[in-house]
Design an enzyme around this catalytic site. Structure first.
Site, PDB file in Angstrom:
ATOM      1  CG  HIS A 289      36.074  49.332  42.457  1.00 45.32           C
ATOM      2  ND1 HIS A 289      36.839  50.094  43.315  1.00 45.32           N
ATOM      3  CD2 HIS A 289      34.811  49.348  42.969  1.00 45.32           C
ATOM      4  CE1 HIS A 289      36.077  50.555  44.294  1.00 45.32           C
ATOM      5  NE2 HIS A 289      34.839  50.118  44.110  1.00 45.32           N
TER       6      HIS A 289
ATOM      7  CE  LYS B 202      34.770  52.967  41.053  1.00 44.59           C
ATOM      8  NZ  LYS B 202      33.411  53.517  40.974  1.00 44.59           N
TER       9      LYS B 202
HETATM   10  P1  NAD Z   1      26.841  51.120  34.479  1.00 43.15           P
HETATM   11  O1  NAD Z   1      27.787  51.651  33.454  1.00 43.15           O
HETATM   12  O2  NAD Z   1      26.568  49.642  34.525  1.00 43.15           O
HETATM   13  O3  NAD Z   1      25.414  51.849  34.359  1.00 43.15           O
HETATM   14  C1  NAD Z   1      25.259  53.220  34.134  1.00 43.15           C
HETATM   15  C2  NAD Z   1      23.984  53.393  33.333  1.00 43.15           C
HETATM   16  O4  NAD Z   1      23.728  54.799  33.213  1.00 43.15           O
HETATM   17  C3  NAD Z   1      24.079  52.827  31.901  1.00 43.15           C
HETATM   18  O5  NAD Z   1      22.944  52.034  31.603  1.00 43.15           O
HETATM   19  C4  NAD Z   1      24.138  54.092  31.032  1.00 43.15           C
HETATM   20  O6  NAD Z   1      23.554  53.900  29.743  1.00 43.15           O
HETATM   21  C5  NAD Z   1      23.335  55.061  31.881  1.00 43.15           C
HETATM   22  N1  NAD Z   1      23.593  56.479  31.566  1.00 43.15           N
HETATM   23  C6  NAD Z   1      24.743  57.056  31.165  1.00 43.15           C
HETATM   24  N2  NAD Z   1      24.568  58.378  30.976  1.00 43.15           N
HETATM   25  C7  NAD Z   1      23.259  58.623  31.264  1.00 43.15           C
HETATM   26  C8  NAD Z   1      22.464  59.795  31.246  1.00 43.15           C
HETATM   27  N3  NAD Z   1      22.969  60.984  30.860  1.00 43.15           N
HETATM   28  N4  NAD Z   1      21.165  59.700  31.620  1.00 43.15           N
HETATM   29  C9  NAD Z   1      20.626  58.505  31.992  1.00 43.15           C
HETATM   30  N5  NAD Z   1      21.332  57.354  32.001  1.00 43.15           N
HETATM   31  C10 NAD Z   1      22.642  57.415  31.650  1.00 43.15           C
HETATM   32  O7  NAD Z   1      27.421  51.628  35.883  1.00 43.15           O
HETATM   33  P2  NAD Z   1      27.053  51.103  37.347  1.00 43.15           P
HETATM   34  O8  NAD Z   1      28.061  50.099  37.768  1.00 43.15           O
HETATM   35  O9  NAD Z   1      25.605  50.771  37.415  1.00 43.15           O
HETATM   36  O10 NAD Z   1      27.377  52.415  38.205  1.00 43.15           O
HETATM   37  C11 NAD Z   1      26.683  53.623  37.953  1.00 43.15           C
HETATM   38  C12 NAD Z   1      27.303  54.733  38.793  1.00 43.15           C
HETATM   39  O11 NAD Z   1      27.101  54.447  40.187  1.00 43.15           O
HETATM   40  C13 NAD Z   1      28.824  54.887  38.633  1.00 43.15           C
HETATM   41  O12 NAD Z   1      29.154  56.263  38.744  1.00 43.15           O
HETATM   42  C14 NAD Z   1      29.383  54.111  39.818  1.00 43.15           C
HETATM   43  O13 NAD Z   1      30.679  54.540  40.213  1.00 43.15           O
HETATM   44  C15 NAD Z   1      28.349  54.465  40.855  1.00 43.15           C
HETATM   45  N6  NAD Z   1      28.245  53.546  41.989  1.00 43.15           N
HETATM   46  C16 NAD Z   1      28.013  54.106  43.190  1.00 43.15           C
HETATM   47  C17 NAD Z   1      27.821  53.327  44.296  1.00 43.15           C
HETATM   48  C18 NAD Z   1      27.476  53.985  45.602  1.00 43.15           C
HETATM   49  O14 NAD Z   1      27.240  53.268  46.607  1.00 43.15           O
HETATM   50  N7  NAD Z   1      27.393  55.315  45.633  1.00 43.15           N
HETATM   51  C19 NAD Z   1      27.882  51.921  44.192  1.00 43.15           C
HETATM   52  C20 NAD Z   1      28.105  51.353  42.934  1.00 43.15           C
HETATM   53  C21 NAD Z   1      28.289  52.180  41.831  1.00 43.15           C
END
Ligand code: NAD
Length: 229
Positions: A136, A140
């Site tokens: 990744h 991440k």
């Molecule tokens: P990112 O860091 O770009 O975005 C996360 C966002 O959440 C940020 O804007 C942050 O400010 C916000 N945030 C943090 N704590 C928060 C809270 N308490 N309340 C509200 N908002 C909050 O990350 P990303 O790449 O967008 O990924 C987000 C999550 O999704 C990660 O855990 C990642 O592993 C997961 N993910 C899952 C899949 C899937 O298919 N299940 C796919 C991609 C990413």
């Protein structure tokens, strides 16, 4: 009669996945994002007016999301990964009262990979040792990835003879997500691989899950349930 769009509260809206989901939802007449929350925002006002919540934020957001969703009885689609054992317990407990789709990976291709991995492990049997390699982008936060952990669970359940599945996690560049399951047998090697080209595949799956979960009975559902695999 025209169907009303599903009203979605999006949590983690300013993140990479949040933005991808917003962009995709703009072109989907069956979805209306009625609230966008990020770190520091109160989720309760939008929670009251939504039909379903999509969470792609950070693992420690889950306690508050479950508390408010239970209060207003709203279904959840949880895409965030990296939850602790205690946070998993909170999700399982909440799913006794609410319908929840919780998936480490919302891509259709990866869910077929889960299915193929189980089939391959069952057919290849105990002569084959398995391992997982995942790559990744450098930003991440969790390692191994939630998808790699799910693949390990699938292998453990299908291969009772290998209680621990080694996982190699690589963090480099801007790789969206790559997972390979390797089966090492006597004089032969078999691999199943999936490469994500864009975050859109996860966003597409999450929106599909959001439409599917509305009106379901309480329970913890997987993306395989959504896809009928
Ligand atoms: P990112 O860091 O770009 O975005 C996360 C966002 O959440 C940020 O804007 C942050 O400010 C916000 N945030 C943090 N704590 C928060 C809270 N308490 N309340 C509200 N908002 C909050 O990350 P990303 O790449 O967008 O990924 C987000 C999550 O999704 C990660 O855990 C990642 O592993 C997961 N993910 C899952 C899949 C899937 O298919 N299940 C796919 C991609 C990413």
């Amino acid at each position: 009669m025209k169907e009303c769009p599903a009203r979605v509260l999006l949590i983690g809206a300013a993140g990479r996945m949040g933005k991808t989901i917003s962009d995709l939802a703009d072109g989907d007449p069956k979805i209306e994002i009625i609230g966008r929350c990020d770190l520091g925002d109160s989720i309760e006002p939008s929670m009251q007016n939504c039909d379903v919540v999509i969470d792609f934020s950070q693992a420690d957001a889950i306690t508050e999301i479950c508390r408010v969703a239970l209060k207003h009885h709203k279904p959840l689609v949880i895409g965030t990964t990296g939850q602790s054992r205690e946070q998993h317990r909170i999700i399982e407990e909440t799913a006794q009262s609410l319908p929840i789709v919780f998936a480490s990976n919302f891509s259709i291709g990866v869910n077929v990979l889960f299915w193929l991995t189980r089939k391959a492990a069952e057919q290849l049997g105990s002569d084959f040792e398995t391992e997982i390699v995942e790559t990744h982008h450098k930003m991440k936060k969790d390692a191994p990835s939630g998808t790699a952990k799910t693949l390990a669970e699938v292998l453990k359940a299908a291969k009772k003879t290998q209680p621990e599945i080694p996982i190699q996690s690589i963090r480099e560049g801007d790789v969206v997500g790559e997972h390979t399951v390797i089966f090492n047998g006597p004089a032969e090697r078999f691999e199943l691989s999936h490469r994500a080209a864009s975050r859109e595949i996860f966003a597409r799956g999450a929106l599909r899950a959001a439409k599917w979960i509305i009106g379901r009975p309480p329970g913890l559902y997987s993306m395989q349930d959504v896809l009928g695999l």
